[in-house]
Scaffold this active site. Structure first.
Site, PDB file in Angstrom:
ATOM      1  N   ASP A 142      61.607  61.182  88.649  1.00 37.24           N
ATOM      2  CA  ASP A 142      62.545  61.831  87.740  1.00 37.24           C
ATOM      3  C   ASP A 142      62.700  61.045  86.441  1.00 37.24           C
ATOM      4  O   ASP A 142      62.676  61.623  85.345  1.00 37.24           O
ATOM      5  CB  ASP A 142      63.929  61.941  88.399  1.00 37.24           C
ATOM      6  CG  ASP A 142      63.999  63.039  89.443  1.00 37.24           C
ATOM      7  OD1 ASP A 142      62.999  63.749  89.650  1.00 37.24           O
ATOM      8  OD2 ASP A 142      65.074  63.191  90.055  1.00 37.24           O
ATOM      9  N   HIS A 195      61.693  67.857  94.501  1.00 38.13           N
ATOM     10  CA  HIS A 195      62.585  66.764  94.135  1.00 38.13           C
ATOM     11  C   HIS A 195      61.758  65.487  94.007  1.00 38.13           C
ATOM     12  O   HIS A 195      60.556  65.460  94.315  1.00 38.13           O
ATOM     13  CB  HIS A 195      63.688  66.586  95.169  1.00 38.13           C
ATOM     14  CG  HIS A 195      64.813  67.566  95.020  1.00 38.13           C
ATOM     15  ND1 HIS A 195      65.644  67.584  93.930  1.00 38.13           N
ATOM     16  CD2 HIS A 195      65.232  68.574  95.834  1.00 38.13           C
ATOM     17  CE1 HIS A 195      66.532  68.544  94.065  1.00 38.13           C
ATOM     18  NE2 HIS A 195      66.305  69.173  95.213  1.00 38.13           N
TER      19      HIS A 195
END
Length: 373
Positions: free
Chosen positions: A168, A138
């Site tokens: 991200d 993540h």
């Protein structure tokens, strides 16, 4: 006025944030984006609160302007359907782990045989090669392995959990858009598409830019609060008397001197430009004590009248309703789907401003499978 990317067709297999945010940009700028989702395992963003107008707000935003097609990719008939239609598309975006699309029969090599002009972008945590390629991760993991977390935050408290997903978005989404549009331009010359391998960790590494140049060329190690821009200088946040914060970025001489005069701090004028951490520590302590003497509103009014790179730290709600937000049109009212009452939902706007082309805001993200093939 035509949208900048009008005429491009995108087939989007991605979920969650990195891929959908990339294709949101393409859709806002005029591309036709068809979002493929599983009918049995919906995008988790659809389930994440808060909700408005019957849908998750993040989904309504990330998937605005896109068509929603529900297809089970484990059904061979749907794989053949995609192959039949792939010649109509310019771009594919996917975000599965490496090798998943190959096993499904939808990898670049297979689809490029049908459509040699196809531009195919894969977004993953660690890329398509190397020992980490199949590893789960993540944003927090990518920031940790890229070195960003290692020289961020405070020596005493460690790396900060951030309010946004830097790897991200700045890593995955933005680099995907750059890669895709670069490939579109190259295709005008070659007539051929190509494959794009976007690793969010790779792209997070380059966000270190200035710090990394010193590590690589001057062998200068980094850690939290060791440099001018990561808390090692007076360039920092300071708490006001009532517990709010100001951001002080007065590094250049004219701003530093102006700040020293406003705060009546001779030590800032004398030692503010020093590269010695001991001097910076003294300056920071003096500024800390001074800012604590007034409340947030008082300081905000004082610094609003002076151009010295000092601004109040706003909450997100304050920022989105600020004068700057209004002047720069940070938000937009987007029509709801199938609304007979011209109802809208307030969302972030596309921040790219052209002199001729305009972003489009046709509708918020649709319910699963709203469109059919």
């Amino acid at each position: 006025m035509d949208a900048a990317l009008k005429g491009l067709k995108v087939l989007d297999f991605s979920t969650l944030l990195p891929g959908p945010f990339a294709t949101l940009y393409l859709a806002d700028l005029g591309a036709e984006v068809v979002h493929i989702e599983s009918p049995t395992r919906p995008d988790l963003v659809r389930l994440m609160p808060p909700y408005a107008n019957g849908q998750a707000t993040s989904h309504s935003y990330l998937n605005r302007n896109k068509q929603s097609i529900a297809l089970d990719l484990k059904d061979p008939k749907n794989i053949e359907l995609i192959k039949e239609k792939i010649s109509d598309f310019d771009i594919v975006v996917e975000q599965f782990r490496p090798d998943v699309m190959r096993r499904l029969g939808l990898d670049y090599a297979t689809l490029a045989e049908i459509n040699p002009r196809l531009i195919y972008c894969s977004i993953t945590g660690y890329g398509q090669t190397g020992t980490y390629m199949s590893r789960a991760g993540h944003d927090i993991n990518y920031l940790a392995l890229s070195g960003i977390a290692g020289h961020s935050g405070r020596i005493q408290s460690g790396p900060p959990p951030l309010g946004i997903q830097i790897a991200d978005v700045a890593g995955g989404s933005m680099h995907a858009v750059m890669g895709i549009l670069s490939a579109v331009i190259e295709r005008y010359r070659s007539g051929m598409g190509q494959y794009i391998d976007i690793s969010m960790t790779d792209c997070a590494v380059v966000l270190n830019n200035m710090a990394a140049s010193g590590v690589l060329a001057a062998h200068k190690s980094t850690q939290a609060e060791s440099a001018h821009l990561n808390g090692g200088s007076f360039y920092d946040y300071y708490q006001t008397q009532d517990g709010r914060y100001l951001s002080i970025g007065s590094l250049e001489p004219q701003f530093m001197m102006g700040l020293a005069q406003i705060l009546e701090l001779p030590i800032l004028a004398e030692k503010g430009a020093s590269f010695q951490l001991e001097d910076q520590s003294e300056v920071k302590q003096a500024i800390t004590e001074k800012i604590l003497t007034k409340n947030y509103t008082e300081w905000s009014l004082i610094f609003a009248a002076h151009d010295v790179c000092v601004e109040p730290v706003l909450s997100l709600d304050e920022a989105l309703n600020s004068e700057l937000s209004q002047h720069r049109e940070w938000t937009v009212e987007v029509p709801l789907n199938d609304s007979s009452e011209n109802a809208t939902e307030r969302q972030l706007s596309c921040p790219i401003k052209f002199s001729r082309s305009k972003p489009t805001y046709r509708h918020v993200g649709k319910v699963l499978g709203a469109d059919g093939w």
